[in-house]
Structure formats: C-alpha cells, structure tokens
Design a protein around this motif. Structure first.
Motif, PDB file in Angstrom:
ATOM      1  N   GLU A 224      54.066 -25.048 -26.826  1.00 17.37           N
ATOM      2  CA  GLU A 224      54.431 -23.632 -26.808  1.00 17.37           C
ATOM      3  C   GLU A 224      53.397 -22.822 -26.018  1.00 17.37           C
ATOM      4  N   ARG A 226      51.634 -23.975 -23.599  1.00 15.28           N
ATOM      5  CA  ARG A 226      51.830 -24.318 -22.187  1.00 15.28           C
ATOM      6  C   ARG A 226      52.995 -23.513 -21.597  1.00 15.28           C
ATOM      7  N   ASN A 227      54.084 -23.366 -22.367  1.00 13.68           N
ATOM      8  CA  ASN A 227      55.216 -22.569 -21.899  1.00 13.68           C
ATOM      9  C   ASN A 227      54.817 -21.110 -21.692  1.00 13.68           C
ATOM     10  N   LEU A 228      54.015 -20.566 -22.608  1.00 14.71           N
ATOM     11  CA  LEU A 228      53.552 -19.189 -22.461  1.00 14.71           C
ATOM     12  C   LEU A 228      52.640 -19.052 -21.247  1.00 14.71           C
ATOM     13  N   LYS A 229      51.814 -20.073 -21.011  1.00 18.07           N
ATOM     14  CA  LYS A 229      50.911 -20.042 -19.869  1.00 18.07           C
ATOM     15  C   LYS A 229      51.685 -20.066 -18.561  1.00 18.07           C
ATOM     16  N   GLU A 230      52.756 -20.838 -18.516  1.00 18.69           N
ATOM     17  CA  GLU A 230      53.570 -20.914 -17.304  1.00 18.69           C
ATOM     18  C   GLU A 230      54.272 -19.585 -17.031  1.00 18.69           C
ATOM     19  N   LYS A 231      54.679 -18.882 -18.085  1.00 18.22           N
ATOM     20  CA  LYS A 231      55.344 -17.588 -17.918  1.00 18.22           C
ATOM     21  C   LYS A 231      54.342 -16.480 -17.599  1.00 18.22           C
ATOM     22  N   SER A 232      53.128 -16.607 -18.168  1.00 20.39           N
ATOM     23  CA  SER A 232      52.094 -15.579 -17.948  1.00 20.39           C
ATOM     24  C   SER A 232      50.804 -16.273 -17.528  1.00 20.39           C
ATOM     25  N   PRO A 233      50.613 -16.495 -16.224  1.00 21.98           N
ATOM     26  CA  PRO A 233      49.434 -17.225 -15.721  1.00 21.98           C
ATOM     27  C   PRO A 233      48.103 -16.612 -16.135  1.00 21.98           C
TER      28      PRO A 233
END
Length: 266
Positions: A224, A226-233
């Motif tokens: 989860e 990682r998914n947030l990181k991909e959406k918000s670098p």
C-alpha cells in the motif's frame, strides 16, 4: 576438542563464505558492514531490539513447541544417552549433544531473541531423536504423540474457523488429525507419527502458508505504501520507534528512515 580439525574447518568455511562477503562489501561498502555486521550481529546480540522478544526465559518457554512433535521424546533421549553412557561410546552422538547445547546456550545469552535463531540446533536435535527412536519406541512417543496430533488437529480446525481462513488451509489440521487417529489405531504408531509429521510440514510449506500470505499485515502495508509512493512521488514515509525489513521489502523504495517518537513530537 583436540581431535577437531579446526584449521581445515576454518579454511573450508572461508572458501565457501568469503567470496560472498567480498562481493557484497564491494557493492555496498561500509553500509553493509555497519548494517549487517555491527547491527544485525553484534548489536542484536548485545542489545534489545524494539519489537523483538527480549525475555531471558523466551527460549525455555518456547522450546517445546519449536521442536514439536519430536520434542516429546527429547528429554527421554537425553536421559538414556546419559544413563547408558552412549555419549562416551558414540562420537556422532557426542558431537550432536555438544552442538545442540552450544547453539541453545549461545542464543540464550543474546539480548534479542527470536524462535528461528535456534534453527542451527535442528540438525543435531534430529540426530539425537532419530538415534533414540530407532532403538526404542517409548510410550510417550507412541501414544502421547498420537494424542498430541489429535489435539493439535482439533485446535487447528477451531482456530481456522474462528479466523475465517481460506478453505485450503484446513488441509493441514485435517492431515494432523487423521494421522493422530490412525496412529492410535495402527500397530506401527511410530511410523505413522513420523510420516504424519513430515507430511504436515510439506502441506504447511506448499499449501497453507501461500494461502495465508494475503492475510499478513506487513506485506499489505508495504504494498500500500508503494502504491501511494507511485501516485505521489514526493511522499515521505517514516517508521516511529519500529523498523520492519519486511515492510521495506514490499515498499521497494529503499530503506525507510526510523524516527524517535519523542523527537517527532518535539
């Protein structure tokens, strides 16, 4: 001790292990030495790591279930070895005896304790138990072992029902329960007991554990994040007084910094 080829053993050890250490040190440099050697070896042994058991009685309290179901025969095996002086007559048993208790006592002295730290004690434990079971089928192993399998099977089924686990995970307690019942009815209780134990380990490894993977919290948290990181670098993630390598692994964006709660509040 005088008969142990210490020099040859050290040479063999270095030939096997040093290439890996050299390559990994070239790749990661001082960070590897600091994290792996200093923290994960020296610091873990001499200090208490947050989130890990640190009680002096941890291994003593957990020893019995760690070696189930064969721990039922361990003390009777040690008693017979000592009483019949087999340790003096059999070098393999003497080596296994010293090997097991050296590992047990070594990690008993460590400040940070985890159940899998005792894995190096499993080979000598297996030798001691196998030697004992081949010479006598004690009543504790035959009937107590089968009864234990039945109890574990019933409790396993009850726990999986309560936790709403996947149906495939019920295979394990059913195998254990069936082996226990058949062990009591069979004339060869020992063979059934050992076969059921081995089959249970195989089922646990290849069926049950993979089916329970989605229920584990740390992989879910890491994915989860990682998914947030991909959406918000620009997102920054920190651990507060706890560091989980498993979360970092599934996060897949490098080490997550650890922050002290008191400093964070300030």
């Amino acid at each position: 001790l005088t008969e142990i080829p210490i020099f040859s053993m050290l040479v063999a050890f270095c030939v096997v292990t040093l290439p890996w250490y050299v390559l990994i040190f070239i790749k990661h440099g001082w960070n590897f030495f600091k994290e792996f050697i200093i923290f994960h070896n020296i610091y873990r042994f001499t200090s208490k790591i947050p989130g890990h058991p640190t009680h002096w009685w941890y291994y003593i309290a957990n020893y019995f279930w760690i070696f189930l179901p064969f721990s039922l025969s361990f003390f009777s095996a040690i008693k017979r070895l000592w009483k019949e002086k087999e340790l003096v007559m059999d070098d393999k048993l003497l080596l296994s005896f010293c090997w097991f208790f050296s590992v047990f006592l070594f990690f008993q002295m460590a400040k940070t304790e985890l159940a899998h730290y005792l894995l190096p004690a499993f080979p000598p434990f297996s030798v001691i138990i196998a030697s004992h079971l081949l010479k006598e089928e004690d009543s504790l192993t035959r009937f107590g072992g089968s009864l234990l399998l039945i109890v574990l099977g019933i409790f396993g089924i009850a726990y999986l029902v309560f936790s709403k686990a996947p149906l495939i995970s019920f295979v394990l307690p059913l195998v254990v329960l069936g082996g226990g019942v058949y062990g009591i009815l069979s004339n060869n209780c020992l063979k059934v007991f050992v076969t059921t134990s081995i089959l249970s380990f195989v089922v646990l490894k290849f069926l049950v554990l993979p089916s329970l993977e989605p229920l584990r919290a740390k992989p879910v948290i890491g994915k989860e994040l990682r998914n947030l990181k991909e959406k918000s670098p620009n997102l920054k993630v920190y651990f507060l007084n706890y560091h989980s390598p498993e979360v970092v692994f599934y996060y897949r964006s490098g080490k997550i910094p650890e922050v002290d709660c008191k400093k964070a509040n300030e």
